[in-house]
Design a protein around this motif. Structure first.
Motif, PDB file in Angstrom:
ATOM      1  N   ILE A   1      -4.701   6.795  -1.995  1.00  0.00           N
ATOM      2  CA  ILE A   1      -4.281   5.545  -1.373  1.00  0.00           C
ATOM      3  C   ILE A   1      -4.289   4.458  -2.437  1.00  0.00           C
ATOM      4  O   ILE A   1      -5.309   4.212  -3.076  1.00  0.00           O
TER       5      ILE A   1
ATOM      6  N   GLU B   1       6.685   2.430   0.840  1.00  0.00           N
ATOM      7  CA  GLU B   1       5.637   1.444   1.099  1.00  0.00           C
ATOM      8  C   GLU B   1       5.654   1.086   2.577  1.00  0.00           C
ATOM      9  O   GLU B   1       6.692   1.012   3.220  1.00  0.00           O
TER      10      GLU B   1
ATOM     11  N   VAL C   1      -3.904   0.492  -3.206  1.00  0.00           N
ATOM     12  CA  VAL C   1      -4.011  -0.800  -2.525  1.00  0.00           C
ATOM     13  C   VAL C   1      -3.541  -1.904  -3.465  1.00  0.00           C
ATOM     14  O   VAL C   1      -3.980  -1.958  -4.623  1.00  0.00           O
TER      15      VAL C   1
ATOM     16  N   TRP D   1       1.118   5.648  -0.119  1.00  0.00           N
ATOM     17  CA  TRP D   1       0.473   6.943  -0.014  1.00  0.00           C
ATOM     18  C   TRP D   1       0.948   7.805  -1.178  1.00  0.00           C
ATOM     19  O   TRP D   1       2.121   7.836  -1.508  1.00  0.00           O
TER      20      TRP D   1
ATOM     21  N   HIS E   1      -7.993   2.979   8.360  1.00  0.00           N
ATOM     22  CA  HIS E   1      -8.338   1.616   8.000  1.00  0.00           C
ATOM     23  C   HIS E   1      -9.250   1.662   6.778  1.00  0.00           C
ATOM     24  O   HIS E   1     -10.196   2.453   6.738  1.00  0.00           O
TER      25      HIS E   1
ATOM     26  N   ALA F   1       1.907  -3.739   6.467  1.00  0.00           N
ATOM     27  CA  ALA F   1       0.799  -3.823   7.427  1.00  0.00           C
ATOM     28  C   ALA F   1       0.805  -5.189   8.083  1.00  0.00           C
ATOM     29  O   ALA F   1       1.199  -6.176   7.502  1.00  0.00           O
TER      30      ALA F   1
ATOM     31  N   SER G   1      -2.807   1.767   8.516  1.00  0.00           N
ATOM     32  CA  SER G   1      -1.553   2.473   8.689  1.00  0.00           C
ATOM     33  C   SER G   1      -1.796   3.868   9.239  1.00  0.00           C
ATOM     34  O   SER G   1      -2.937   4.347   9.258  1.00  0.00           O
TER      35      SER G   1
ATOM     36  N   VAL H   1      -6.295  -2.006   4.248  1.00  0.00           N
ATOM     37  CA  VAL H   1      -5.292  -0.991   4.590  1.00  0.00           C
ATOM     38  C   VAL H   1      -5.370  -0.724   6.080  1.00  0.00           C
ATOM     39  O   VAL H   1      -6.471  -0.610   6.641  1.00  0.00           O
TER      40      VAL H   1
ATOM     41  N   MET I   1       0.851  -1.170   0.000  1.00  0.00           N
ATOM     42  CA  MET I   1       0.000   0.000   0.000  1.00  0.00           C
ATOM     43  C   MET I   1       0.887   1.221   0.000  1.00  0.00           C
ATOM     44  O   MET I   1       1.843   1.301   0.758  1.00  0.00           O
TER      45      MET I   1
END
Length: 823
Positions: free
Chosen positions: A171, A17, A173, A3, A149, A20, A160, A158, A1
């Motif tokens: 975001i 990255e 995924v 940002w 979440h 998670a 973080s 997700v 995932m």
């Protein structure tokens, strides 16, 4: 995932990255499956940003959402907007912490209908749902320390920290493997969108189950923890991503939609990106809501309750902006529907209608009756105001009373009504509301005064030998009677016994006209259980048991006075054990949602979490018999599972297998059961699919013995390696037993016939005048076998123990054989 944030010069900065960590499923509350208000589709907008405010997707028995959910109009905290409605970037001086999210898969496609949660310091502060562009917009928040979440249904994708800064956030995924495709309804793009549900039998999805703190307590049903949900976009496309390559499961359209080729779900043995679903729409309940003056009522709340021969279902919807409603009827068999229309400050109406699951029902214009209200001052018997009390009528209730005990209930229909006043720790009270009450201009000038009496209740707190809370123990509580409603004609008709009790089981019997009741209570939440209302002035026996219902050495008898509330501490002196381990598939991948059952007493005690882990405690025995089952896998029995040490359990993929039961001539034969039994325990039972044919979905690949029960007799066969096994039931034979006509007819005779290969197979017959006159007795429908035949006599002339005569004979299939006795 990853940002993706805008830079100060309008470019994009890709952050590192972030790995998670999979989440474990937290403890849950056992709740009746048919909860009211569980039905309905998830909101397309944001609900209140309060902890526990998430409504998970409903089970497959829920009503479809062809109208907007009530929560769609609740946007006090934030609202989901389409791209055309998206506001410009916030001013960094005045609105630097506002948050605009855009969520997409790493192939660029939007993540549609995903649930977004934002939490700070352990509290849920924002939640919402992405639109068809994968966008969601939230009211201003402080980003520092916030955690984000993103979930599909009850599965998380997700998790973080939320990055600091200002402006919108994108975001990305990881798609990994996926289930993708498009859906059409009667050949057209679905409008409104169709909700789809993906169940997992094997493999991983994202990070696992959504964290329990993001859900309401009643949504913590672990059977939902392997379900992801989404809906079709504007072009009819859908995507479930984040799947592992070995994923297997089932895709099910929600809301009463069915597959055009038949059935309600599509089983998939692997991820697929090329699915094309042709769907058949559900039947509709439709109409228009009008005010008492004939004006359309937009967004009128509608409560729908469906009734069928074996079940009922309740859900909530609302009319659209023009007062119209179109509610899909699911494919289950429902006979009738009851609709309640309640528009605050406008009116009320209740209707009943018969259902046609093919054509639906058009209710036309539903004109509401003029609404009215009532105010009450609620106190205890000494006149002290009760804070948090409520008044209710059927499915609506007031807000909790304030410090002076005052509360108001509006939107009541005309006519004489029976209302209920209630408060925690008090006996609820029913009171009449006259037809004219509330029609005056100022009904608050004349509130009703209602006094409540305290309820008799008992709370039990279980602790270990050191005084620490012991969760998971079982309480066995007995009394004669245990639950006794206080006397009085003002009790609500719907107020049953032990309303506050979540029971694991109950046993009742009538003794001398008095109900003797024993209940078994779980103490999973804080080691506590509450009984209310319980009988005053009656001995109540309490015993603490382990999770397998073995006594733990603490018991006590208490006697409560009328209106008394008492708390007991149950201190357990015994050393206890824990049963724990993990369940994986043949490739070592964790199996989520597997059932862990103890066999004595039988029952599911736990389900595995997102990491495949499970734990059952407290337990008294050091070893137990354990049965592990998961959909898509063959069950596994562990007859001597140890405690206090990790148990690794590997499940093999099950296979589909059909058993055909026939007679000697090849004709199909009905069996009452077709089973697989291991160590004396039934681990699988087939379902009937046709005359004489029975189907297993998850039969072990290894050789297993099948048992078909026909006319009370068990017939066995080893399951073949192919897709079908035939069990031939031999034609039964018969045996005629003759005796010497000179028998003493005044004596008592008994003839028994017992199988030599299966001693438990035994039949007998007492001889009477009819048998003596016939000169013998016939035993029909004997399974072909060798039988021992004995004749017992009870007379003065035969005083020796044992049979007076005996013999052995073989009974072949379809034949009649004879044996003669001469005692």
């Amino acid at each position: 995932m990853r940002w993706l944030l805008p830079s100060s010069c309008g470019g994009r900065i890709r952050l590192a990255e972030i790995a998670a960590v999979p989440l474990a499923v937290a403890c849950f509350l056992v709740f009746s499956w048919m909860l009211p208000d569980r039905g309905g589709a998830p909101s397309h907008a944001l609900a209140d940003g309060l902890a526990g405010g998430l409504t998970e997707p409903a089970p497959s028995t829920s009503l479809p959402s062809l109208t907007r959910d009530a929560e769609e109009t609740r946007a006090e905290v934030a609202a989901v907007r389409t791209p055309s409605e998206a506001r410009p970037a916030p001013d960094s001086e005045q609105d630097s912490s506002s948050l605009d999210l855009e969520v997409h898969w790493d192939d660029g496609s939007p993540l549609v209908h995903a649930q977004v949660f934002i939490r700070a310091e352990g509290e849920l502060i924002r939640q919402g749902t992405t639109n068809h562009s994968g966008r969601a917009e939230f009211a201003p928040i402080e980003r520092a320390g916030a955690v984000l979440h993103v979930a599909q249904g009850s599965l998380e994708l997700v998790h973080s920290d939320l990055p600091a800064g200002s402006g919108p956030i994108s975001i990305e995924v990881p798609l990994r493997s996926s289930v993708q495709g498009s859906a059409t309804v009667n050949g057209l793009v679905p409008d409104p969108p169709v909700q789809l549900q993906l169940s997992t039998f094997q493999g991983e999805v994202g990070l696992g189950a959504v964290e329990s703190s993001l859900r309401k307590p009643q949504d913590l049903l672990l059977r939902q923890s392997v379900i992801a949900t989404t809906e079709t976009d504007e072009a009819g496309h859908f995507t479930f991503g984040g799947l592992s390559p070995e994923w297997r499961g089932e895709l099910v359209p929600r809301g009463g939609y069915r597959l055009a080729e038949g059935g309600t779900g599509l089983r998939l043995d692997a991820p697929s990106a090329t699915l094309a679903l042709e769907l058949v729409p559900p039947a509709l309940l439709e109409g228009r809501v009008l005010s008492p003056t004939g004006d359309p009522v937009p967004h009128c709340p509608i409560e729908l309750e469906l009734h069928g021969p074996f079940a009922s279902n309740r859900t909530r919807r609302e009319s659209d902006g023009e007062g119209r409603f179109r509610i899909g009827i699911p494919s289950e068999v429902w006979d009738s529907a009851e609709l309640s229309f309640r528009a605050p400050g406008i009116g009320f109406r209740k209707l009943e209608t018969e259902l046609d699951l093919i054509r639906g029902a058009d209710l036309g214009d539903v004109v509401l009756h003029t609404a009215r209200g009532v105010t009450a001052i609620i106190t205890d018997l000494d006149g002290h105001p009760i804070e948090g009390a409520r008044i209710r009528w059927e499915g609506i209730q007031s807000e909790g009373s304030d410090a002076d005990g005052s509360c108001r209930l509006a939107s009541l229909p005309p006519g004489e009504l029976s209302l209920v006043a209630e408060a925690p720790g008090f006996v609820p009270k029913a009171f009449p509301l006259p037809d004219a009450w509330g029609a005056r201009a100022a009904p608050d000038d004349d509130p009703l005064a209602i006094a409540l009496r305290p309820v008799t209740s008992l709370e039990i707190h279980v602790v270990d030998a050191d005084g620490e809370t012991l969760e998971g123990a079982v309480l066995r509580v007995s009394a004669r009677p245990l639950f006794l409603l206080p006397a009085g004609e003002d009790l609500p008709a719907d107020w049953g016994r032990n309303d506050a009790v979540e029971k694991r089981g109950e046993v009742s019997s009538d003794e001398g006209g008095v109900r003797n009741t024993t209940v078994f209570l779980d103490t999973r939440t804080g080691g506590r259980a509450v009984l209310s209302p319980v009988s005053p002035d009656v001995p109540i026996q309490i015993r603490v048991l382990d999770s397998a219902e073995e006594p733990l050495g603490w018991e006590e008898t208490v006697l409560l006075k009328e209106g008394e509330s008492r708390t007991l501490e149950a201190r357990v002196p015994t050393t206890l054990h824990s049963l724990f381990g993990s369940v994986v598939d043949a490739a070592g991948v964790p199996v989520m949602g597997a059932e862990i059952s103890l066999l004595d007493p039988p029952g599911v005690r736990a389900r595995t979490d997102a990491t495949g882990a499970f734990r059952v405690e407290p337990l008294l025995p050091e070893t137990l018999s354990l049965l592990v089952r998961a959909r898509g896998f063959a069950p596994r029995l562990l007859p001597d599972a140890p405690t206090d040490t990790p148990i690794p359990i590997r499940l093999e993929t099950g296979r589909e297998h059909t058993v055909h039961i026939v007679d000697d001539a090849g004709r199909s034969v009905h069996a009452s059961q077709v089973l697989v039994i291991d160590h004396g325990t039934t681990i699988l039972q087939a379902r009937a699919v046709a005359d004489g044919r029975y189907h297993f979905e998850d039969l072990p690949v290894t050789p297993v013995e099948l048992i078909a029960v026909v006319d009370g007799e068990g017939h066995t066969a080893l399951a073949s390696n192919g897709s079908e096994t035939t069990i031939t039931i031999p034609t039964p034979g018969s045996l005629f037993v003759f005796w010497n006509p000179g028998f003493d007819t005044s004596a008592a005779y008994l003839v028994t016939v017992r199988s030599k290969t299966a001693p438990g197979r035994r039949v007998w017959r007492n001889l009477g005048p009819e048998e003596f006159e016939a000169g013998g007795v016939c035993f029909e429908s004997l399974t072909p076998d060798t039988y021992e035949v004995s004749c017992f006599v009870d007379s003065p002339s035969h005083s020796a123990p044992g049979p007076a005569a005996e013999g052995e004979i073989e009974v072949p299939a379809g034949k009649r054989v004879e044996i003669r006795f001469d005692p």
